[in-house]
Design an enzyme around this catalytic site. Structure first.
Site, PDB file in Angstrom:
ATOM      1  N   TYR A   1       0.793  -1.149   0.066  1.00 30.94           N
ATOM      2  CA  TYR A   1       0.133  -0.044   0.054  1.00 30.94           C
ATOM      3  C   TYR A   1       0.847   1.397   0.010  1.00 30.94           C
ATOM      4  O   TYR A   1       1.621   1.600   0.884  1.00 30.94           O
ATOM      5  CB  TYR A   1      -0.850  -0.034   1.308  1.00 30.94           C
ATOM      6  CG  TYR A   1      -2.378  -0.871   0.871  1.00 30.94           C
ATOM      7  CD1 TYR A   1      -3.358  -0.501   0.444  1.00 30.94           C
ATOM      8  CD2 TYR A   1      -1.917  -2.312   0.834  1.00 30.94           C
ATOM      9  CE1 TYR A   1      -4.230  -1.435   0.352  1.00 30.94           C
ATOM     10  CE2 TYR A   1      -2.873  -3.141   0.579  1.00 30.94           C
ATOM     11  CZ  TYR A   1      -4.093  -2.732  -0.095  1.00 30.94           C
ATOM     12  OH  TYR A   1      -5.104  -3.747  -0.288  1.00 30.94           O
TER      13      TYR A   1
ATOM     14  N   ASP B   1      -2.849 -17.944  -3.989  1.00 35.74           N
ATOM     15  CA  ASP B   1      -3.662 -18.200  -5.186  1.00 35.74           C
ATOM     16  C   ASP B   1      -4.417 -19.443  -4.673  1.00 35.74           C
ATOM     17  O   ASP B   1      -5.573 -19.695  -5.201  1.00 35.74           O
ATOM     18  CB  ASP B   1      -2.800 -18.619  -6.406  1.00 35.74           C
ATOM     19  CG  ASP B   1      -1.515 -19.172  -6.173  1.00 35.74           C
ATOM     20  OD1 ASP B   1      -0.913 -19.366  -5.039  1.00 35.74           O
ATOM     21  OD2 ASP B   1      -0.900 -19.620  -7.225  1.00 35.74           O
TER      22      ASP B   1
END
Length: 364
Positions: free
Chosen positions: A133, A220
């Site tokens: 971020y 994933d």
């Protein structure tokens, strides 16, 4: 006498509507349980930018530091002007300023919801202060930059201190849950150094909590596993961006992102914040689901109770959660995202009505 002073920030888009609904529920809790709540409001977002040229004025940050807790409505930070022109993300600024390092995001399928909801009961514990971020990982300046028109670079910050404390927060939460299971989500097969450091700290904390089951899953694979069988997971601990994505997925699987509570917590401060965005496309139409922010406010009451600031906060929070389940069990009360025809105000009033009608009253 117990009590708590809360700073309320409406935000943008549907923010004022769902904040109003949350205030309806909190005011009812205050009257029902004698909480002694007091409220202060301040402008942020576009309203503050029009008034003072910044989306998060310094006095608001100071007020947040001085409050017992903060309630933050959604913000349209993607639409703000550049940072140099005052377009700061209020959520990111407050998370850094108050050191709100743990973002706790439960996903729980309510009884009686029906539809496409899965049987989900898990909590994502998301590191909140660094990662990819750009507004949270540098002492000065953004964490992404563009050396030339055709190249963009981003820096990911992962520190041992942040990894250790988010792992400790996850295991502390798991201690109080029946399944007592923590899953660390990572991509250390590719990000060997940064996610490797994250896993080092998770494993160290796991060794200190031998009674809690611990495993690790690649990010994933985790996305696939949640879709296939979210019921197998209990507490998920992960870094900032992974946690943001997975918690939204889990919330939608459980029924709707509009149901997803979220608490940003640190050692000294906490901020209730709806997990979803500001949805400007439906602002002012009375269609927004207020439950995410209402549920977040309940989490804030629990946090205040745990600290001893608001002894009756846990009882009030339990009444809110029961009220949410009761309210959305009625199709006519549910908002459109839940397949119903109810309005923002009607759903909030239904939750408040349950709290008022069924919760034990002070001195009863």
């Amino acid at each position: 006498m117990s009590g708590a002073h809360l700073l309320v920030l409406e935000g943008d888009g549907i923010g004022p509507e769902i904040v109003a609904g949350t205030r309806t529920v909190l005011d009812t809790c205050d009257a029902t349980f004698g909480l002694g709540l007091s409220f202060e409001t301040a402008e942020i977002g576009f309203a503050a930018h029009r008034s003072v040229g910044t989306t998060i004025p310094d006095p608001v940050i100071a007020a947040a530091r001085g409050a017992d807790g903060v309630i933050l409505g959604p913000v349209s930070h993607n639409e703000y002007p550049p940072v140099a022109e005052g377009g700061l993300n209020p959520s990111g600024v407050l998370r850094k300023a108050l050191d709100l390092y743990a973002n706790i995001r439960p996903a729980l399928t309510p009884e009686g919801l029906g539809g496409s909801a899965r049987a989900v009961d898990l909590v994502t514990v998301r590191e909140n202060t660094e990662g990819f971020y750009a507004d949270r990982n540098m002492f000065e300046g953004p964490g992404e930059f563009r050396p030339d028109p055709d190249l963009a670079l981003a820096i990911r910050k992962i520190s041992r201190r942040a990894c250790r404390r988010i792992a400790e927060a996850a295991f502390a939460l798991a201690e109080a849950r029946p399944a007592r299971h923590v899953t660390a989500v990572h991509k250390a097969n590719v990000l060997r150094i940064s996610d490797g450091l994250f896993l080092e700290e998770c494993r160290a904390v796991a060794e200190a909590h031998p009674a809690i089951a611990y495993d690790e899953v690649l990010i994933d694979a985790m996305a696939a596993h949640l879709v296939r069988d979210a019921g197998r997971y209990d507490v998920i601990v992960t870094t900032n961006m992974y946690g943001d994505i997975l918690s939204d997925l889990a919330a939608e699987l459980s029924g709707s992102l509009g149901l997803a509570g979220s608490l940003n917590a640190g050692e000294e401060h906490a901020m209730a914040q709806a997990q979803h965005g500001s949805a400007p496309d439906i602002a002012g139409q009375g269609r927004a689901n207020p439950v995410s922010l209402i549920a977040s406010a309940a989490m804030l009451l629990d946090w205040l109770a745990q600290r001893g600031t608001l002894p009756a906060g846990a009882e009030a929070a339990a009444a809110i959660r029961a009220g949410i389940v009761a309210a959305i069990a009625e199709p006519g009360t549910r908002t459109p995202d839940l397949g119903g025809t109810g309005t923002t105000t009607a759903l909030a009033q239904a939750v408040a009505g349950y709290v008022a009608d069924t919760a034990p009253r002070t001195g009863g």
